[in-house]
Write a protein that holds these residues in place. Structure first.
Motif, PDB file in Angstrom:
ATOM      1  N   MET A   1      76.509  39.824  52.491  1.00 14.78           N
ATOM      2  CA  MET A   1      77.554  40.617  51.880  1.00 14.78           C
ATOM      3  C   MET A   1      78.765  39.742  51.609  1.00 14.78           C
ATOM      4  SD  MET A   1      79.200  44.128  53.354  1.00 14.78           S
ATOM      5  CE  MET A   1      77.557  44.750  53.573  1.00 14.78           C
ATOM      6  N   THR A   2      79.442  39.958  50.490  1.00 16.20           N
ATOM      7  CA  THR A   2      80.604  39.145  50.185  1.00 16.20           C
ATOM      8  C   THR A   2      81.691  39.374  51.204  1.00 16.20           C
ATOM      9  OG1 THR A   2      81.462  40.885  48.759  1.00 16.20           O
ATOM     10  CG2 THR A   2      80.109  39.201  47.714  1.00 16.20           C
ATOM     11  N   ALA A   3      82.473  38.322  51.482  1.00 13.93           N
ATOM     12  CA  ALA A   3      83.478  38.381  52.536  1.00 13.93           C
ATOM     13  C   ALA A   3      84.565  39.399  52.246  1.00 13.93           C
ATOM     14  CB  ALA A   3      84.091  36.993  52.724  1.00 13.93           C
ATOM     15  N   GLY A  30      78.370  42.621  42.959  1.00 16.97           N
ATOM     16  CA  GLY A  30      78.066  41.254  43.372  1.00 16.97           C
ATOM     17  C   GLY A  30      77.356  41.164  44.702  1.00 16.97           C
ATOM     18  N   ILE A  31      76.603  42.216  45.051  1.00 15.30           N
ATOM     19  CA  ILE A  31      75.823  42.224  46.285  1.00 15.30           C
ATOM     20  C   ILE A  31      74.380  42.569  45.940  1.00 15.30           C
ATOM     21  CG2 ILE A  31      77.788  42.868  47.728  1.00 15.30           C
ATOM     22  CD1 ILE A  31      76.755  45.756  47.710  1.00 15.30           C
ATOM     23  N   SER A  32      73.502  42.508  46.936  1.00 18.07           N
ATOM     24  CA  SER A  32      72.119  42.906  46.707  1.00 18.07           C
ATOM     25  C   SER A  32      71.978  44.412  46.890  1.00 18.07           C
ATOM     26  CB  SER A  32      71.190  42.184  47.684  1.00 18.07           C
ATOM     27  OG  SER A  32      71.353  42.704  48.995  1.00 18.07           O
ATOM     28  N   PHE A 133      62.654  45.958  50.927  1.00 18.32           N
ATOM     29  CA  PHE A 133      63.315  44.895  50.183  1.00 18.32           C
ATOM     30  C   PHE A 133      62.889  43.526  50.703  1.00 18.32           C
ATOM     31  CE2 PHE A 133      65.861  48.685  50.035  1.00 18.32           C
ATOM     32  CZ  PHE A 133      66.359  48.739  48.733  1.00 18.32           C
ATOM     33  N   ASP A 134      63.055  42.515  49.846  1.00 19.57           N
ATOM     34  CA  ASP A 134      62.724  41.148  50.251  1.00 19.57           C
ATOM     35  C   ASP A 134      63.922  40.470  50.901  1.00 19.57           C
ATOM     36  OD1 ASP A 134      64.427  40.339  48.202  1.00 19.57           O
ATOM     37  OD2 ASP A 134      62.834  39.633  46.882  1.00 19.57           O
ATOM     38  N   HIS A 135      63.791  39.188  51.213  1.00 15.56           N
ATOM     39  CA  HIS A 135      64.827  38.461  51.951  1.00 15.56           C
ATOM     40  C   HIS A 135      66.103  38.292  51.140  1.00 15.56           C
ATOM     41  CE1 HIS A 135      62.106  37.375  55.275  1.00 15.56           C
ATOM     42  NE2 HIS A 135      61.176  37.286  54.341  1.00 15.56           N
ATOM     43  N   ALA A 136      66.023  38.409  49.818  1.00 16.78           N
ATOM     44  CA  ALA A 136      67.213  38.336  48.972  1.00 16.78           C
ATOM     45  C   ALA A 136      67.844  39.707  48.769  1.00 16.78           C
ATOM     46  CB  ALA A 136      66.857  37.722  47.619  1.00 16.78           C
ATOM     47  N   GLY A 137      67.193  40.747  49.289  1.00 16.00           N
ATOM     48  CA  GLY A 137      67.719  42.103  49.145  1.00 16.00           C
ATOM     49  C   GLY A 137      67.271  42.809  47.883  1.00 16.00           C
ATOM     50  N   ASP A 138      66.256  42.278  47.208  1.00 11.99           N
ATOM     51  CA  ASP A 138      65.712  42.919  46.008  1.00 11.99           C
ATOM     52  C   ASP A 138      64.585  43.870  46.389  1.00 11.99           C
ATOM     53  OD1 ASP A 138      67.437  41.586  44.282  1.00 11.99           O
ATOM     54  OD2 ASP A 138      66.074  39.896  44.016  1.00 11.99           O
ATOM     55  N   ALA A 139      64.490  44.978  45.680  1.00 15.70           N
ATOM     56  CA  ALA A 139      63.513  46.009  46.019  1.00 15.70           C
ATOM     57  C   ALA A 139      62.088  45.542  45.756  1.00 15.70           C
ATOM     58  CB  ALA A 139      63.798  47.276  45.218  1.00 15.70           C
ATOM     59  N   LEU A 140      61.205  45.817  46.711  1.00 16.28           N
ATOM     60  CA  LEU A 140      59.778  45.540  46.578  1.00 16.28           C
ATOM     61  C   LEU A 140      59.013  46.816  46.255  1.00 16.28           C
ATOM     62  CD1 LEU A 140      59.282  43.138  49.614  1.00 16.28           C
ATOM     63  CD2 LEU A 140      59.532  42.515  47.202  1.00 16.28           C
ATOM     64  N   GLN A 141      59.269  47.861  47.041  1.00 12.79           N
ATOM     65  CA  GLN A 141      58.635  49.152  46.786  1.00 12.79           C
ATOM     66  C   GLN A 141      59.515  50.267  47.330  1.00 12.79           C
ATOM     67  OE1 GLN A 141      54.875  50.522  48.765  1.00 12.79           O
ATOM     68  NE2 GLN A 141      54.118  50.735  46.676  1.00 12.79           N
ATOM     69  N   LYS A 142      59.540  51.387  46.588  1.00 13.89           N
ATOM     70  CA  LYS A 142      60.219  52.597  47.039  1.00 13.89           C
ATOM     71  C   LYS A 142      59.223  53.742  46.965  1.00 13.89           C
ATOM     72  CE  LYS A 142      64.731  51.036  45.344  1.00 13.89           C
ATOM     73  NZ  LYS A 142      65.921  51.364  44.511  1.00 13.89           N
ATOM     74  N   PRO A 174      69.914  33.601  49.126  1.00 15.61           N
ATOM     75  CA  PRO A 174      70.058  33.583  47.666  1.00 15.61           C
ATOM     76  C   PRO A 174      68.738  33.890  46.971  1.00 15.61           C
ATOM     77  CG  PRO A 174      71.152  31.679  48.647  1.00 15.61           C
ATOM     78  CD  PRO A 174      70.366  32.333  49.743  1.00 15.61           C
ATOM     79  N   ARG A 175      68.830  34.629  45.901  1.00 16.67           N
ATOM     80  CA  ARG A 175      67.646  34.967  45.121  1.00 16.67           C
ATOM     81  C   ARG A 175      67.078  33.713  44.462  1.00 16.67           C
ATOM     82  NH1 ARG A 175      69.462  38.909  40.944  1.00 16.67           N
ATOM     83  NH2 ARG A 175      69.446  40.379  42.709  1.00 16.67           N
ATOM     84  N   LYS A 176      65.766  33.546  44.537  1.00 21.59           N
ATOM     85  CA  LYS A 176      65.132  32.394  43.896  1.00 21.59           C
ATOM     86  C   LYS A 176      65.065  32.603  42.380  1.00 21.59           C
ATOM     87  CE  LYS A 176      62.188  30.936  47.769  1.00 21.59           C
ATOM     88  NZ  LYS A 176      60.799  30.670  48.212  1.00 21.59           N
ATOM     89  N   ASP A 177      65.299  31.530  41.645  1.00 21.57           N
ATOM     90  CA  ASP A 177      65.182  31.602  40.191  1.00 21.57           C
ATOM     91  C   ASP A 177      63.731  31.846  39.794  1.00 21.57           C
ATOM     92  OD1 ASP A 177      67.892  31.106  39.868  1.00 21.57           O
ATOM     93  OD2 ASP A 177      67.612  28.934  39.692  1.00 21.57           O
ATOM     94  N   THR A 178      63.553  32.545  38.689  1.00 26.14           N
ATOM     95  CA  THR A 178      62.203  32.742  38.151  1.00 26.14           C
ATOM     96  C   THR A 178      61.591  31.398  37.768  1.00 26.14           C
ATOM     97  OG1 THR A 178      62.829  34.904  37.272  1.00 26.14           O
ATOM     98  CG2 THR A 178      60.862  33.867  36.331  1.00 26.14           C
TER      99      THR A 178
END
Length: 353
Positions: A1-3, A30-32, A133-142, A174-178
């Motif tokens: 989370m941003t400071a 600016g957060i996941s 969610f994954d380690h970057a905080g992006d959704a995998l399944q809902k 950090p999210r990995k680049d495609t």
């Protein structure tokens, strides 16, 4: 989370952003998305979140108790929603799966990092969902409960899955680049020779890895040969309309790093809405950002049952948006109708000419 953004700030932003989807709001802040959801852990009011176990082995066998639900899997540009019951879960160290007539997924557990049970009050009642969610905080399944779900099973499920850590902050990476196209031009002849010797579609990824390439790189390198035909990127709507009109059954894959979700059946109701191209059927919805489609290929892979022909779409970064294969309607179906739909799509060279 941003400071500079506290959980209280996030909750306030959520209340002020009526009608904005969590993914879009998180991007704006600016957060996941996982950080946005976590900020409501234990919160009362319209949103209440409980942190739960995230490993598929702990979760998937228990979801069956909820009965019919809606499972959602997405990537940046394509959303796949399937209604059904989670049935046969099969665990694996590197890959797991859920098998069933309605819910069919391929799961890669190492990417699953956070789990939440979410309860949101709406004008139509309380909406309940499980979100992972994954380690970057992006959704995998809902997984969303429906009117037809077994709501009585919800409290017991959350009680057994609830973790000791109920804090409202999480740490993400950090999210990995495609990964863009990986091409090894020196391996072209080996690629084509080995491609011709395939007997199963699952062998293809191993072949690409062995030759130092990825899927998109191999398609680019083999374009114009027997196995790969690049087609016009704006052909997807015409393709879906053709599939719908022919009542052609398909096998349609949409996924991310941690989860792939599969639809078996027809695509009946096709509706474009702005930049979105939608399939709106009773038990299956697809939402594709058609303007994000940058490369599309008709691909053939030899198998023991005959050629496996697919349509595969990628975005400008090289990310795979979806794959679509023909579904055999009985053992004697030679998929001639499916092959005809694909052959009618205009080649990219024809369009350029």
């Amino acid at each position: 989370m941003t400071a500079t953004l506290s959980s209280a700030d996030i909750r306030t932003a959520k209340r002020d952003a009526t009608g904005v989807r969590d993914r879009d709001l998180a991007d704006n802040l600016g957060i996941s998305e996982a950080q946005l959801v976590a900020a409501f852990t234990g919160a009362d009011g319209d949103h209440r979140v409980t942190r739960i176990a995230h490993h598929p082995d702990d979760v998937m066998p228990r979801i069956t108790a909820l009965g019919e639900v809606m499972a959602l899997t997405r990537n940046e540009s394509c959303v796949h929603e399937r209604v059904g019951t989670f049935l046969d879960y099969r665990s694996g160290a590197h890959a797991s799966m859920v098998l069933g007539p309605d819910i069919d997924t391929r799961i890669f557990p190492k990417h699953w990092a956070f789990g939440f049970a979410v309860e949101t009050k709406t004008d139509k009642g309380t909406r309940q969902s499980l979100q992972f969610f994954d380690h970057a905080g992006d959704a995998l399944q809902k997984i969303y409960l429906r009117d037809t779900s077994n709501h009585d099973a919800w409290p017991a499920l959350i009680d057994v899955l609830k973790t000791n850590d109920q804090s409202y902050t999480i740490s993400v990476v950090p999210r990995k680049d495609t990964e863009g196209a990986k091409v090894k031009a020196d391996n072209r002849e080996t690629l084509l020779t080995s491609w011709a010797a395939l007997t199963d579609t699952h062998q293809f990824n191993r072949l690409c890895s062995k030759l130092g390439m990825n899927r998109l790189g191999a398609y680019r390198l083999a374009s114009g040969e027997k196995w790969v035909r690049p087609v016009q990127p704006d052909c997807i709507e015409a393709f879906m309309n053709a599939v719908s009109q022919a009542r052609q059954k398909v096998v349609l894959f949409v996924g991310n790093a941690g989860n792939i979700q599969i639809h078996w059946g027809t695509l009946d109701t096709i509706k474009p809405m702005g930049p979105w191209l939608n399939v709106l059927d009773p038990n299956f919805n697809l939402h594709l950002r058609n303007d994000h489609v940058a490369e599309v290929y008709v691909v053939e892979k030899p198998t023991k049952r005959g050629p496996a022909m697919s349509l595969e779409a990628f975005d400008a970064k090289g990310g795979l948006l979806f794959q679509c294969f023909g579904q055999r309607d009985g053992e004697d179906d030679d998929l001639a109708q499916w092959h005809g739909i694909l052959s009618a799509l205009p080649s990219l060279e024809e369009v350029m000419a």
